[in-house]
Scaffold this active site. Sequence first.
Site, PDB file in Angstrom:
ATOM      1  N   LYS A  85       0.827  -1.223   0.000  1.00 48.51           N
ATOM      2  CA  LYS A  85       0.000   0.000   0.000  1.00 48.51           C
ATOM      3  C   LYS A  85       0.853   1.261   0.000  1.00 48.51           C
ATOM      4  O   LYS A  85       0.641   2.183   0.790  1.00 48.51           O
ATOM      5  CB  LYS A  85      -0.964   0.003   1.177  1.00 48.51           C
ATOM      6  CG  LYS A  85      -1.948  -1.162   1.146  1.00 48.51           C
ATOM      7  CD  LYS A  85      -3.017  -1.027   2.196  1.00 48.51           C
ATOM      8  CE  LYS A  85      -3.904  -2.243   2.289  1.00 48.51           C
ATOM      9  NZ  LYS A  85      -3.224  -3.465   2.772  1.00 48.51           N
TER      10      LYS A  85
HETATM   11  O1  LIG Z   1      -9.150  -2.959   1.663  1.00 46.23           O
HETATM   12  C1  LIG Z   1      -8.277  -3.757   2.059  1.00 46.23           C
HETATM   13  C2  LIG Z   1      -7.022  -3.818   1.490  1.00 46.23           C
HETATM   14  C3  LIG Z   1      -6.138  -4.760   1.929  1.00 46.23           C
HETATM   15  N1  LIG Z   1      -6.459  -5.621   2.921  1.00 46.23           N
HETATM   16  C4  LIG Z   1      -5.446  -6.623   3.330  1.00 46.23           C
HETATM   17  O2  LIG Z   1      -5.938  -7.929   3.026  1.00 46.23           O
HETATM   18  C5  LIG Z   1      -5.616  -8.835   4.076  1.00 46.23           C
HETATM   19  C6  LIG Z   1      -6.889  -9.352   4.704  1.00 46.23           C
HETATM   20  O3  LIG Z   1      -6.601 -10.226   5.761  1.00 46.23           O
HETATM   21  P1  LIG Z   1      -7.747 -11.081   6.523  1.00 46.23           P
HETATM   22  O4  LIG Z   1      -6.985 -11.855   7.533  1.00 46.23           O
HETATM   23  O5  LIG Z   1      -8.401 -11.966   5.494  1.00 46.23           O
HETATM   24  O6  LIG Z   1      -8.690 -10.102   7.114  1.00 46.23           O
HETATM   25  C7  LIG Z   1      -4.714  -8.069   5.037  1.00 46.23           C
HETATM   26  O7  LIG Z   1      -3.374  -8.268   4.619  1.00 46.23           O
HETATM   27  C8  LIG Z   1      -5.106  -6.628   4.813  1.00 46.23           C
HETATM   28  O8  LIG Z   1      -4.061  -5.713   5.070  1.00 46.23           O
HETATM   29  C9  LIG Z   1      -7.707  -5.569   3.477  1.00 46.23           C
HETATM   30  O9  LIG Z   1      -8.051  -6.359   4.379  1.00 46.23           O
HETATM   31  N2  LIG Z   1      -8.592  -4.637   3.017  1.00 46.23           N
END
Ligand SMILES: O=c1ccn([C@@H]2O[C@H](COP(=O)(O)O)[C@@H](O)[C@H]2O)c(=O)[nH]1
Length: 275
Positions: A85
């Site tokens: 990001k």
């Molecule tokens: O809008 C967003 C952008 C990035 N993420 C990232 O995805 C994963 C989600 O992890 P979970 O464990 O499935 O919740 C994480 O690396 C976030 O930084 C997001 O969730 N939302």
Amino acid sequence: MDAHGPFCPGIDPHAALLDAWGLPDTVDGLERFALTCVEAFGGQVACVKPQSAFFERFGSRGVAVLERTLEGLRDAGTLTLFDAKRGDIGTTMGGYAQAYLSDDSPLRADAVTVSPYLGYGSLRPALDLAAATGRGVFVLALTSNPEGPSVQHAVLDGRTVAASVVAGAAADNAAARGAGGLGSVGLVVGATIGAAAHDLGLDLAGSAAPLLAPGLGAQGGTPEGLREAFGDALPQVLGNSSREVLGAGPDVAALRAAARRSAEDLAAVVGVRRG
Ligand SMILES: O=c1ccn([C@@H]2O[C@H](COP(=O)(O)O)[C@@H](O)[C@H]2O)c(=O)[nH]1
């Protein structure tokens, strides 16, 4: 996505997951966790998304593990989407672009997440280098977190911030759209957004952007919920979850099976893209 289904597991080595896997919260634990994921997911899924934060928290030795993780996935022939990001003024963005999108960087990935909140145009060095090296970027548009709408739904010059990001991606993907395909500029649109894209009038299908949809599982998003969130853009969706799948570890076969189940569940909703 055609070969393996529209699913991208994350590698997010949270301290709690290391503990659940019986690993210490150390660089050695991090390395065993990440390389187990490489073994489980390499060659099995459309793409894998390592989350930078959980490597960076161990400093330079954590970043070295990240390099080995990206290398292992490359060797397995699996696409990598590095979730960093990044976003900065254009000249500094050029540095980030070199770090993640150039052919000779140790931290190179096939794509990187970027933040457009210094202005979509500030991302130009990354957009251009990705195009030049056959890589991609995923630009934050409607994120999965509850705080996102306070910025992304805001109206500026007669359109929402999210709409201006989608328009930027659509312009950069115009050539691919003309050819009926997907472009190198993807968008991040959370699986948790409900009807927001529709309500804000976003033309996700017309953007020709691959759509990374995080938020499945632990954040409450479901494959069925993607229908409401994405409508006619569903065939562009690449679903992501981290904690839900990683919770199946540390057994390699169990992790792989969990990823395969997620890919099948998503394929049933999203369908399989052709062309
Ligand atoms: O809008 C967003 C952008 C990035 N993420 C990232 O995805 C994963 C989600 O992890 P979970 O464990 O499935 O919740 C994480 O690396 C976030 O930084 C997001 O969730 N939302």
